[in-house]
Design an enzyme around this catalytic site. Sequence first.
Site, PDB file in Angstrom:
ATOM      1  CD  GLN A 347      -1.357  -2.275   2.159  1.00 35.04           C
ATOM      2  OE1 GLN A 347      -0.198  -2.673   2.031  1.00 35.04           O
ATOM      3  NE2 GLN A 347      -2.198  -2.792   3.038  1.00 35.04           N
ATOM      4  CD  GLN A 369      -1.544  -3.221  -2.457  1.00 33.54           C
ATOM      5  OE1 GLN A 369      -0.585  -3.874  -2.852  1.00 33.54           O
ATOM      6  NE2 GLN A 369      -2.250  -3.564  -1.397  1.00 33.54           N
ATOM      7  CG  ASP A 370      -4.193   0.656  -1.307  1.00 31.23           C
ATOM      8  OD1 ASP A 370      -4.819  -0.087  -2.077  1.00 31.23           O
ATOM      9  OD2 ASP A 370      -4.046   0.419  -0.104  1.00 31.23           O
ATOM     10  CG  ASP A 391      -7.571  -3.536  -3.955  1.00 30.08           C
ATOM     11  OD1 ASP A 391      -8.201  -4.121  -4.853  1.00 30.08           O
ATOM     12  OD2 ASP A 391      -7.173  -4.109  -2.922  1.00 30.08           O
ATOM     13  NE  ARG A 455      -9.032  -6.770  -4.086  1.00 31.50           N
ATOM     14  CZ  ARG A 455      -8.203  -7.401  -3.249  1.00 31.50           C
ATOM     15  NH1 ARG A 455      -8.451  -8.636  -2.868  1.00 31.50           N
ATOM     16  NH2 ARG A 455      -7.124  -6.796  -2.787  1.00 31.50           N
TER      17      ARG A 455
END
Length: 549
Positions: A347, A369-370, A391, A455
């Site tokens: 993250q 990521q993030d 994500d 998701r």
Amino acid sequence: MPLPRPLSLTMHQDQSRRNLITYATGISLALILLTTTMSFTRPHPKNLAQPQLHHSSHTSTTISTCQATLYPSLCQSSLSSASQKTLKKPKEAFALSVRFSMDQARSLRDNAADLTRCSAVDDCLELIDITLEQLTDVLNHDKASDPHSVDTWLSAAMTNQATCMDSLQEGARSKDLDWMSSDVHKLSQCISNSLALHQTVKKFEKHKKVSGGSRIPGWMTIRDRNLLEASADRINADAVVAKDGSGAYGAYRSIGDALMSVPRGGGGGRTVIYVKAGVYEENVNITTEQKNVMLMGDGKGKTVIVGRRSVAAGWTTYRSATVAAMGSGFIAKGLTIINNSGSQAQQAVALRVGADLSVIYQCSIEGYQDTLYAHSNRQFYRDNDIYGTVDFIFGNAAAVLQKCFIHPMKRSDAQHITITAQGRRDPHQNTGLSFHQCSIVASSNVCRGQTYLGRPWHKYSRTVYMESYLDASISPEGWLPWAGSFGLSTLYYGEYGNRGAGSDISGRVKWPGVHSSLNYLEASSFTVGQFISGDAWLPGTGVQYDSGL
């Protein structure tokens, strides 16, 4: 999001996260029992208020009032001091519930302040202070004429507690943090009950004429309305940042130094900080007290802000952001914001926004990521480029992304790509991610069908794609599970009027919460005008937007 988690390992780790929440609830009950028996070795400092429900003639009224909440026993406790007359007035019962939540938050803040400071505790203290401000706004607000704002602030206050829990999970475990997790969980339940009771207030007052959304902030001026369409050299900035010190007004050399000049509380109206072309290697933090701040650059790829914080390097997800904006009324234009910690850093947030009534316009937000943390409150994104792998658009704001370019990138051959992980935890929260007239175009090395629209990070995750272009990288299934069957019947995923090779809905997953063919009325509820009440406040910012479908 919590815990370092390559996508290939998430099922086990995210099951553990849900087990931890169950464990935290059990700890909460155990602490109450231990407090009663006085048999524990380390007393819970300054225990949170534990009112008892008195058996009286108005108990049945209290039970009736709390029927709509998710945590009725806690609701009954919070209203135990109310008279039967008060309980019969939804507005008064709601206000009493909010005050109870504020008492819990103050006790939690006092307890946390006594702990050994660490990044997780620092996150929680900041988020508790923001929560107290939001709950105060709820009590002081004209709820009858602006119910949307009340729902927004209570939803955000709940999200703050979830973020605190995330940070505690990412930090080192200790007995101190265990009891804190329990109390944070209880505070979240208290706010959830307040949010549920507010739905009763809205039903009771539905016969009254309401605006349906927030009013244009009083600090908006003609100057504000022209800012987003003006070029940087034609605005009268309050501060100028230049790497070489060439700007006027004292020529700040860093954005952080310029932010020191922003008045606390936003009482002086909007503060415009012009950041001249250049690469600024710093982490920018606009606090909740710094309201109505505008960061204006010379354009994508010209004014670049770069950070390298990540969970892998020891930061919490919340604190990893290159730019963090929590003060309401935040506007960003013409910036490139990058988290350059690398594709294996887990993250690593480029931009975190928790500012209510915020606008991100003509910016590039880049990471892996993030990448974009749409944390909380009402947000609008227009004409932005957003890059990432896992994500990479997540959080629990009520956010509409319009005419944005979404660019999935490949991280490794073994991984799928997930665009969103929306974090709605409560069915009464007015939050979600809405993509309207966007384009999803993946990197050339991304295989056909390798990208998923999202998701379910949390149980009531909500994401919709409307009138957007979806390229062939989108999986025919559309959506990816988080862990087994978690959230599949309670989430809300929708599509309406999309085009492109990835928009074929014939192969979409058949989960109960998936709505692959929204009708016009259903889709309209996720537009700028309805979902974030944009018609009431976006005209004051001067940003271009389409109100409906």
